[in-house]
Design a protein around this motif. Structure first.
Motif, PDB file in Angstrom:
ATOM      1  N   PRO A 290       0.822  -1.212   0.000  1.00  6.89           N
ATOM      2  CA  PRO A 290       0.000   0.000   0.000  1.00  6.89           C
ATOM      3  C   PRO A 290       0.851   1.255   0.000  1.00  6.89           C
ATOM      4  CG  PRO A 290       0.024  -1.001   2.173  1.00  6.89           C
ATOM      5  CD  PRO A 290       0.690  -1.975   1.246  1.00  6.89           C
ATOM      6  N   ARG A 291       0.306   2.290  -0.639  1.00 11.91           N
ATOM      7  CA  ARG A 291       0.957   3.594  -0.649  1.00 11.91           C
ATOM      8  C   ARG A 291       0.016   4.605  -0.010  1.00 11.91           C
ATOM      9  NH1 ARG A 291       2.746   4.990  -6.582  1.00 11.91           N
ATOM     10  NH2 ARG A 291       3.688   6.717  -5.466  1.00 11.91           N
ATOM     11  N   PRO A 292       0.546   5.663   0.579  1.00 14.68           N
ATOM     12  CA  PRO A 292      -0.322   6.676   1.181  1.00 14.68           C
ATOM     13  C   PRO A 292      -1.224   7.310   0.133  1.00 14.68           C
ATOM     14  CG  PRO A 292       1.969   6.972   1.851  1.00 14.68           C
ATOM     15  CD  PRO A 292       1.967   5.962   0.754  1.00 14.68           C
ATOM     16  N   ALA A 293      -2.427   7.726   0.556  1.00 16.31           N
ATOM     17  CA  ALA A 293      -3.352   8.393  -0.353  1.00 16.31           C
ATOM     18  C   ALA A 293      -3.068   9.880  -0.458  1.00 16.31           C
ATOM     19  CB  ALA A 293      -4.789   8.178   0.116  1.00 16.31           C
ATOM     20  N   ALA A 294      -2.196  10.394   0.378  1.00 16.21           N
ATOM     21  CA  ALA A 294      -1.880  11.821   0.337  1.00 16.21           C
ATOM     22  C   ALA A 294      -0.444  12.016   0.766  1.00 16.21           C
ATOM     23  CB  ALA A 294      -2.808  12.603   1.267  1.00 16.21           C
ATOM     24  N   VAL A 295       0.238  12.986   0.171  1.00 14.44           N
ATOM     25  CA  VAL A 295       1.617  13.278   0.543  1.00 14.44           C
ATOM     26  C   VAL A 295       1.776  14.770   0.716  1.00 14.44           C
ATOM     27  CG1 VAL A 295       2.580  11.268  -0.618  1.00 14.44           C
ATOM     28  CG2 VAL A 295       2.335  13.397  -1.873  1.00 14.44           C
ATOM     29  N   GLY A 296       2.716  15.169   1.513  1.00 14.24           N
ATOM     30  CA  GLY A 296       2.969  16.591   1.719  1.00 14.24           C
ATOM     31  C   GLY A 296       4.304  16.987   1.136  1.00 14.24           C
ATOM     32  N   ALA A 297       4.414  18.243   0.699  1.00 12.02           N
ATOM     33  CA  ALA A 297       5.693  18.811   0.311  1.00 12.02           C
ATOM     34  C   ALA A 297       6.382  19.235   1.600  1.00 12.02           C
ATOM     35  CB  ALA A 297       5.487  20.014  -0.609  1.00 12.02           C
ATOM     36  N   THR A 298       7.449  18.550   1.963  1.00 10.56           N
ATOM     37  CA  THR A 298       7.965  18.657   3.321  1.00 10.56           C
ATOM     38  C   THR A 298       9.086  19.671   3.465  1.00 10.56           C
ATOM     39  OG1 THR A 298       9.598  16.910   2.977  1.00 10.56           O
ATOM     40  CG2 THR A 298       7.417  16.238   3.711  1.00 10.56           C
ATOM     41  N   VAL A 299       9.142  20.223   4.684  1.00 14.73           N
ATOM     42  CA  VAL A 299      10.286  21.028   5.091  1.00 14.73           C
ATOM     43  C   VAL A 299      10.929  20.380   6.315  1.00 14.73           C
ATOM     44  CG1 VAL A 299       9.392  23.178   4.176  1.00 14.73           C
ATOM     45  CG2 VAL A 299       8.777  22.497   6.484  1.00 14.73           C
ATOM     46  N   GLY A 300      10.367  19.293   6.778  1.00 17.72           N
ATOM     47  CA  GLY A 300      10.891  18.551   7.923  1.00 17.72           C
ATOM     48  C   GLY A 300      10.614  17.070   7.730  1.00 17.72           C
ATOM     49  N   ALA A 301      10.571  16.353   8.825  1.00 15.05           N
ATOM     50  CA  ALA A 301      10.302  14.913   8.752  1.00 15.05           C
ATOM     51  C   ALA A 301       8.813  14.672   8.890  1.00 15.05           C
ATOM     52  CB  ALA A 301      11.067  14.185   9.860  1.00 15.05           C
ATOM     53  N   PRO A 302       8.123  14.268   7.818  1.00 12.53           N
ATOM     54  CA  PRO A 302       6.676  14.069   7.898  1.00 12.53           C
ATOM     55  C   PRO A 302       6.320  12.804   8.661  1.00 12.53           C
ATOM     56  CG  PRO A 302       7.479  13.373   5.765  1.00 12.53           C
ATOM     57  CD  PRO A 302       8.660  13.974   6.487  1.00 12.53           C
TER      58      PRO A 302
END
Length: 274
Positions: free
Chosen positions: A5-17
């Motif tokens: 499985p893969r996440p359904a949403a991802v964030g553009a990170t500036v730290g450790a998500p």
């Protein structure tokens, strides 16, 4: 074959998500599983918390299947409404954007029969304020020019085909024009989407989902992005649904996802710094 499985949403990170929660079942492309419905929402919630905490500056979401989520008893009408509730945002606005056109919606995922009652002077004023601010802050438009659709055919024919334009839309536009906003309308939707009207326009505000989006998707399907204005962070998504018949076939077009990521990156790079 089943894939991890893969996440359904991802964030553009500036730290450790945050790490995605473990899925309760293996994911098979094109196959809906009731067991993963809650997991899909949890991945969105975790990514949202990362954006609210400042760990991520933008959220890019893929399509989710609303039907299977609701079948297991979880109320979900769409990302736009779900994110508004999670972030306690008073007013959010759904905008689909492509190179040639931006279309915002006064109402989103509600039955057509409920649209007239949902368009009130306070709600329409709030939508236009969020759209105007979003065009300035997210798209860098110094003085937005917004075209506004009427609700009924021919924008109501002066009240002979419905009173919404006379009693709701026009008074709101007049009040906001007095504040300096450039608002054109209400215009008949069947002729608004023509080159003569669209020339110089920064966005079109449609009164309901299928009034404006068919035009935009005809113009730029597969290379448009869905953008939510009014959230405390940047959120973009694709311009299409799950297309289960294409999942795992190798024939799916990732153009809209690439566009959504590009918009998120551009907005993140141009956002005001503290």
């Amino acid at each position: 074959q089943p894939v991890p499985p893969r996440p359904a949403a991802v964030g553009a990170t500036v730290g450790a998500p945050s790490k995605a929660p473990p899925a309760p079942a293996m994911v098979t492309p094109g196959i809906l599983r009731r067991e993963t419905a809650a997991w899909v929402l949890e991945t969105i919630e975790r990514a949202t918390r990362d954006c609210l905490s400042g760990t991520c500056v933008a959220l890019v979401t893929g399509p989710v299947h609303k039907g299977i989520i609701n079948e297991v008893g979880l109320r979900f009408t769409g990302h736009t409404e779900f994110l508004a509730e999670l972030t306690r945002s008073a007013q959010v606005v759904m905008v689909l954007a492509t190179t040639e056109l931006r279309v915002a919606l006064a109402t989103t995922h509600i039955p057509l029969a409920q649209v007239p009652a949902a368009i009130t002077q306070p709600s329409l004023s709030a939508v236009i304020r969020v759209l105007h601010a979003g065009l300035r802050e997210r798209f860098g438009v110094a003085r937005p020019r917004i075209l506004v659709c009427g609700l009924n055919p021919h924008a109501g024919e002066g009240g002979h085909l419905g009173r919404e334009a006379v009693e709701v839309i026009t008074p709101v536009l007049q009040a906001l024009r007095a504040e300096g906003m450039v608002l054109v309308g209400p215009l008949p939707a069947d002729t608004l989407f023509t080159p003569r009207h669209l020339a110089g326009a920064d966005a079109v505000l449609a009164m309901y989902h299928d009034q404006g989006l068919p035009v935009l998707k005809h113009l730029g399907f597969g290379r448009a992005a869905n953008i939510t204005l009014g959230l405390p962070f940047i959120r973009t998504s694709v311009d299409h649904g799950t297309a289960l018949e294409l999942a795992g076939s190798g024939k799916a077009d990732g153009g809209s996802l690439a566009t959504a990521i590009q918009y998120a990156v551009q907005m993140a790079q141009s956002r005001p710094r503290d």
